[in-house]
Design a protein around this motif. Structure first.
Motif, PDB file in Angstrom:
ATOM      1  N   GLU A  73      11.804   8.602  -6.375  1.00  0.00           N
ATOM      2  CA  GLU A  73      12.573   7.869  -7.378  1.00  0.00           C
ATOM      3  C   GLU A  73      13.031   6.509  -6.844  1.00  0.00           C
TER       4      GLU A  73
ATOM      5  N   ARG B 190      16.570  12.156  -3.881  1.00  0.00           N
ATOM      6  CA  ARG B 190      15.907  11.421  -4.963  1.00  0.00           C
ATOM      7  C   ARG B 190      14.880  10.440  -4.405  1.00  0.00           C
TER       8      ARG B 190
ATOM      9  N   VAL C 213      12.913  14.866   3.885  1.00  0.00           N
ATOM     10  CA  VAL C 213      14.044  14.199   3.221  1.00  0.00           C
ATOM     11  C   VAL C 213      14.694  13.276   4.247  1.00  0.00           C
TER      12      VAL C 213
ATOM     13  N   MET D 147       5.103  11.201  -6.769  1.00  0.00           N
ATOM     14  CA  MET D 147       5.519  12.349  -5.950  1.00  0.00           C
ATOM     15  C   MET D 147       6.276  13.343  -6.839  1.00  0.00           C
ATOM     16  N   SER D 148       5.984  14.626  -6.690  1.00  0.00           N
ATOM     17  CA  SER D 148       6.573  15.642  -7.560  1.00  0.00           C
ATOM     18  C   SER D 148       8.024  15.923  -7.186  1.00  0.00           C
ATOM     19  N   LYS D 149       8.742  16.528  -8.142  1.00  0.00           N
ATOM     20  CA  LYS D 149      10.130  16.899  -7.915  1.00  0.00           C
ATOM     21  C   LYS D 149      10.215  18.008  -6.863  1.00  0.00           C
ATOM     22  N   ILE D 150      11.249  17.944  -6.046  1.00  0.00           N
ATOM     23  CA  ILE D 150      11.489  18.972  -5.033  1.00  0.00           C
ATOM     24  C   ILE D 150      12.075  20.204  -5.715  1.00  0.00           C
ATOM     25  N   SER D 151      11.527  21.383  -5.367  1.00  0.00           N
ATOM     26  CA  SER D 151      12.028  22.616  -5.964  1.00  0.00           C
ATOM     27  C   SER D 151      12.801  23.479  -4.973  1.00  0.00           C
TER      28      SER D 151
ATOM     29  N   ASP E  79       9.217  23.252  -0.265  1.00  0.00           N
ATOM     30  CA  ASP E  79       8.348  22.081  -0.347  1.00  0.00           C
ATOM     31  C   ASP E  79       8.995  20.829   0.240  1.00  0.00           C
ATOM     32  N   ALA E  80      10.194  20.989   0.842  1.00  0.00           N
ATOM     33  CA  ALA E  80      10.871  19.854   1.466  1.00  0.00           C
ATOM     34  C   ALA E  80      11.757  20.347   2.598  1.00  0.00           C
TER      35      ALA E  80
ATOM     36  N   GLN F  59      11.709  12.181  -3.183  1.00  0.00           N
ATOM     37  CA  GLN F  59      10.768  12.613  -4.213  1.00  0.00           C
ATOM     38  C   GLN F  59      10.252  11.448  -5.058  1.00  0.00           C
TER      39      GLN F  59
ATOM     40  N   ILE G 127       7.607  17.600   2.061  1.00  0.00           N
ATOM     41  CA  ILE G 127       8.385  16.365   1.944  1.00  0.00           C
ATOM     42  C   ILE G 127       9.490  16.340   3.003  1.00  0.00           C
TER      43      ILE G 127
END
Length: 677
Positions: free
Chosen positions: A321, A316, A105, A1-5, A78-79, A319, A103
């Motif tokens: 981790e 974290r 959270v 899963m990509s990092k949240i921007s 994106d989240a 996304q 995403i």
């Protein structure tokens, strides 16, 4: 899963500001959403971007999923972090975000479905062998069935909204009438707050403690617990004070509750920061109550004793981790206490208060000389408005100390200097609780408020020693004001004023003579009570107060004495440690004359039913000409998503009805009039 921007916070107020702070620390951009009522709100100002989503009512703005998703598309978020309340435990919303590629959270939709619904979660807990409180887990069709089930379980019972949270949609019933009335009120509140009016009933355990375990899971099967929170100080099932750890648990019980919480979380693949709540009896037997899959209001106390940023961990985990810590890495350091500061009037049965914050000066955050730390999570600012449309929380004031005593004293001192004007608030009540012997001992249950304040809150007990100190400082304040006035008048031709050294101070029903010695800096004040045959008491007072300052910081015999003050004729109104005093400072000659003045009598309103807070009349339950009995329900008024039943205080005849269902009423508006029978 990509990092949240970029995160959109689908919430408002304090929790939206809290999420923004952590996102900023992680270099993640933020988007706020706001209703018409929140266009000038603090969370809107703090976020990088803001999107308007509709009218003030939550059902037309914060609860509309389409508007939240449209705001994500508009801003490229994106989240979504849901905060608590609103859509935070709505599995349909989590599923829609997943379909949109946004995403969430928070936990996966399956966990939200399984644990977010109280009925489903209890059934799952029972299947997993977790001890649960006896109750009826099925849906309840109407009030008659609610009464039947309540009788089968045995009174008292707790009537609860299945999709509830934050004390909304909850009632305790001790008999058939209260079960019938509570069912309908809970159903109405649940529909208004959550869009879901399902109700269930369980046994109300007497003398319980409400203790909850914070859990944290990831998407790789790892799950840990981060100690417990004591949440037993509650009013109408709404938590008021929380602390971590609990003063009641031992290591064995903590470990057992933690292990059970983790097992339950793993059973539903839980993957976020959530809370498993328990009722614990006097023998430390614990029973599963519910699981909140969202971030809890009281999460700061856990953060303070563990050093873990729970919002950061949620991001974290969301996304993809892995948890960076194992159970053995979790240590509990010191003690933390949280005060929920609400816009409500404790002297009027805690009824909601709305209006503008004409003054909002919380204590300075950060470390103190005694090793304590002060933290204040808020979503308001001076000049902002407290709206009738949302929860009345103003701030969450937290203190940490190396032990409970230090944390408690830091909280007392922080509340002493918390300046809040323009609305009613519960700081006096919080101060009274923190000075209460039972709380100091840790001897608390969820019945604490009802047991200790059965007739409502009228102020903390007066402390003679403290009153004498307040009287001494008030005399010095008056002396400072008089010397200032003398200097001003002395600059004019033929105007000189002599300022005496002796003042008579009336505080409450006490009378003192204050002899002020010295001209500046550390002053010696000799306090004498002319009505008591006791020796005079000498105090050393250091104060830098100036006329017009609303906060007084003084040292009395080298001990801090801080309080809030407002000028009034012949003296001041002083508020300190849950008490409000009218203090009059006079010369001995003026005091002798004042003793002969008549006492003003307040107008009689005993023949009126007044609206105790700004709100909407939901229902009138009597008609003109009806004879009502003591305790009989007369009307229901809704304010800040809570229904309040107004009752008769004595037997009387309804002579006139001045309001109708649907009317918006101001505080003290007349709803009906009575005549004797």
């Amino acid at each position: 899963m990509s990092k949240i921007s970029k995160i959109l916070i689908a919430n408002r107020g304090e929790i939206a500001c809290r999420v923004i702070k952590t996102a900023r620390k992680m270099n993640i951009a933020t988007v706020a959403v706001y209703s018409d009522a929140d266009k000038n709100a603090l969370h809107v100002e703090m976020a990088d971007e803001a999107v308007h989503i509709g009218p003030p009512a939550a059902a037309d703005s914060y609860l509309v999923q389409d508007k939240i998703i449209a705001a994500c598309r508009e801003t490229g978020a994106d989240a979504v972090h849901p905060g608590y309340g609103f859509l935070s435990e709505n599995p349909g919303f989590a599923e829609r975000l997943k379909e949109e590629g946004i995403i969430f959270v928070g936990p996966n939709p399956h966990a939200v479905t399984a644990m977010g619904d109280k009925i489903t979660s209890k059934k799952l807990a029972q299947e997993a062998g977790v001890s649960t409180v006896p109750g009826h887990m099925g849906l309840i069709a109407d009030a008659d069935e609610a009464v039947k089930i309540s009788k089968q379980i045995g009174y008292p019972v707790m009537i609860k909204a299945s999709a509830g949270g934050g004390g909304k949609g909850m009632r305790i019933a001790w008999n058939d009438e209260e079960a019938r009335e509570g069912f309908q009120s809970s159903k109405n509140e649940a529909a208004n707050s959550f869009g879901d009016d399902r109700i269930f009933i369980e046994k109300f355990v007497t003398q319980p403690r409400h203790i909850e375990i914070q859990v944290l899971g990831d998407k790789h099967g790892n799950c840990i617990y981060l100690g417990e929170r004591e949440c037993s100080i509650q009013r109408r099932n709404q938590k008021v004070i929380e602390e971590a750890p609990s003063p009641f648990l031992d290591e064995e019980t903590r470990a057992a509750m933690g292990a059970e919480s983790v097992a339950l979380a793993k059973a539903v693949d839980y993957d976020s920061a959530g809370t498993v709540e328990f009722i614990v009896d006097g023998d430390r037997n614990f029973y599963f109550l519910e699981m909140n899959t969202r971030l809890q209001v009281e999460h700061p106390v856990t953060e303070l004793i563990t050093g873990v940023d729970l919002v950061e961990q949620m991001i974290r985990v969301a996304q993809g981790e892995k948890l960076a810590m194992a159970q053995d890495d979790v240590t509990l350091d010191g003690w933390a206490i949280e005060s929920r500061i609400y816009a409500e009037d404790p002297f009027r049965n805690f009824l909601p208060s709305i209006g503008r914050l004409t003054r909002y000066r919380p204590p300075v955050e950060g470390p103190r000389e005694n090793g304590a730390i002060v933290r204040n999570d808020t979503g308001v600012f001076e000049g902002g408005e407290i709206s009738m449309f949302y929860d009345p929380m103003i701030a969450k004031l937290c203190t940490w100390g190396p032990d409970r005593g230090v944390a408690l004293e830091a909280m007392r001192e922080a509340l002493d200097v918390f300046e809040l004007e323009g609305i009613g608030h519960n700081i006096p009540f919080l101060q009274a609780v923190y000075d209460h012997d039972r709380f100091i001992r840790g001897d608390i249950t969820t019945g604490f408020i009802a047991e200790e304040y059965p007739d409502g809150f009228t102020g903390a007990p007066e402390n003679a020693g403290r009153m004498r100190k307040l009287a001494a400082v008030a005399a010095l304040m008056h002396d400072v004001s008089e010397h200032r006035a003398a200097r001003i008048s002395g600059s004019l031709p033929n105007h000189t004023r002599h300022v005496p050294d002796m003042w008579c101070v009336e505080i409450g029903d006490k009378h003192y003579r204050a002899d002020i010695r010295g001209s500046k800096g550390l002053r010696t004040i000799v306090m004498d009570d002319p009505e008591e045959d006791k020796a005079a008491i000498e105090m050393e007072v250091l104060m830098n107060w100036k006329p017009g300052d609303p906060l007084v910081r003084a040292l009395v015999d080298n001990t801090p004495l801080n309080f809030l003050v407002a000028k009034r004729p012949e003296g001041y109104t002083i508020r300190h440690r849950g008490c409000s005093f009218c203090v009059k400072v006079r010369t001995p000659e003026a005091a002798a004359l004042a003793a002969h003045m008549p006492v003003k009598v307040a107008p009689d309103t005993s023949n009126l039913l007044l609206c105790p807070m700004p709100g909407v009349v939901v229902k009138l339950m009597v008609e003109e000409g009806d004879v009502v009995e003591d305790g009989q329900a007369l009307a229901v008024v809704e304010a800040m998503k809570m229904e309040n039943t107004l009752r008769a205080e004595k037997r009387a005849k309804v002579s006139a009805i001045k309001a109708q269902a649907g009317d918006n009423l101001a505080v003290d508006a007349v709803i009906m009039e009575f005549e004797a029978v």
